[in-house]
Design a protein around this motif. Sequence first.
Motif, mmCIF file in Angstrom:
data_model
loop_
_atom_site.group_PDB
_atom_site.id
_atom_site.type_symbol
_atom_site.label_atom_id
_atom_site.label_comp_id
_atom_site.label_asym_id
_atom_site.label_seq_id
_atom_site.Cartn_x
_atom_site.Cartn_y
_atom_site.Cartn_z
ATOM 1 N N VAL A 1 0.820 -1.207 0.000
ATOM 2 C CA VAL A 1 0.000 0.000 0.000
ATOM 3 C C VAL A 1 0.856 1.259 0.000
ATOM 4 N N HIS A 2 1.945 1.273 0.777
ATOM 5 C CA HIS A 2 2.760 2.493 0.841
ATOM 6 C C HIS A 2 3.396 2.816 -0.508
ATOM 7 N N ARG A 3 3.685 1.814 -1.331
ATOM 8 C CA ARG A 3 4.228 2.069 -2.678
ATOM 9 C C ARG A 3 3.160 2.683 -3.587
ATOM 10 N N VAL A 4 1.929 2.198 -3.464
ATOM 11 C CA VAL A 4 0.831 2.749 -4.261
ATOM 12 C C VAL A 4 0.552 4.183 -3.817
ATOM 13 N N VAL A 5 0.579 4.431 -2.522
ATOM 14 C CA VAL A 5 0.363 5.781 -1.999
ATOM 15 C C VAL A 5 1.450 6.727 -2.510
ATOM 16 N N ARG A 6 2.691 6.258 -2.550
ATOM 17 C CA ARG A 6 3.779 7.067 -3.109
ATOM 18 C C ARG A 6 3.507 7.418 -4.573
ATOM 19 N N GLU A 7 2.983 6.447 -5.320
ATOM 20 C CA GLU A 7 2.634 6.701 -6.725
ATOM 21 C C GLU A 7 1.529 7.757 -6.831
ATOM 22 N N VAL A 8 0.537 7.678 -5.946
ATOM 23 C CA VAL A 8 -0.542 8.671 -5.921
ATOM 24 C C VAL A 8 0.025 10.055 -5.644
ATOM 25 N N HIS A 9 0.854 10.175 -4.621
ATOM 26 C CA HIS A 9 1.418 11.483 -4.262
ATOM 27 C C HIS A 9 2.308 12.027 -5.368
ATOM 28 N N SER A 10 3.047 11.170 -6.041
ATOM 29 C CA SER A 10 3.878 11.617 -7.170
ATOM 30 C C SER A 10 3.009 12.175 -8.286
ATOM 31 N N LEU A 11 1.905 11.501 -8.564
ATOM 32 C CA LEU A 11 0.998 11.984 -9.607
ATOM 33 C C LEU A 11 0.379 13.313 -9.211
ATOM 34 N N TRP A 12 0.006 13.472 -7.946
ATOM 35 C CA TRP A 12 -0.532 14.749 -7.482
ATOM 36 C C TRP A 12 0.479 15.876 -7.701
ATOM 37 N N GLU A 13 1.748 15.609 -7.394
ATOM 38 C CA GLU A 13 2.779 16.635 -7.569
ATOM 39 C C GLU A 13 2.949 17.013 -9.036
ATOM 40 N N VAL A 14 2.930 16.032 -9.904
ATOM 41 C CA VAL A 14 3.023 16.323 -11.343
ATOM 42 C C VAL A 14 1.864 17.211 -11.772
ATOM 43 N N ILE A 15 0.676 16.883 -11.305
ATOM 44 C CA ILE A 15 -0.501 17.680 -11.653
ATOM 45 C C ILE A 15 -0.370 19.098 -11.112
ATOM 46 N N ARG A 16 0.074 19.235 -9.863
ATOM 47 C CA ARG A 16 0.235 20.575 -9.271
ATOM 48 C C ARG A 16 1.225 21.422 -10.058
ATOM 49 N N HIS A 17 2.335 20.817 -10.499
ATOM 50 C CA HIS A 17 3.368 21.576 -11.198
ATOM 51 C C HIS A 17 3.012 21.859 -12.652
#
Length: 146
Positions: A69-85
């Motif tokens: 789960v923590h790896r999937v959550v990391r993927e989610v947060h990475s995608l959020w950052e890409v979207i924000r930038h």
Amino acid sequence: MHCVRDCPLATKIWRAIRFVLPTSFFVPADFGSWIAMFHGFGLTALLATTWVVWKQRCRFYFAGDLREVHRVVREVHSLWEVIRHTHPSTTSARQVRLVQWQFPREGYVALNTDGSSLGNLGMSGFGVWLGTVMKFGCLALLATLV
């Protein structure tokens, strides 16, 4: 809805992403009602997270790859950052401008046109409205060329 929100793995991911979930998050039975609870970046984050959860489900069912789960959550947060930038929010208020047709001055004729190609490099079209405004109504000729 079960695959992306209600199954045990999806539920663990949603609870672990540190996203403030409405108390009724797990209640709506249809996708439209579910996403209607969000707006702005919250809606974008919801859809991006749903995509990552769906990808995890497909990795597991089609390739047998069950990630922690923590790896999937990391993927989610990475995608959020890409979207924000890549899509920074605009804080400036939109300017509202009234646009309306006005009668031409006496002795003048108005010719209103409209056209669009919307990225189409092939055929395009335009329309022309020719008309005379009279006190008792409007006599008009509409010609559209495509």
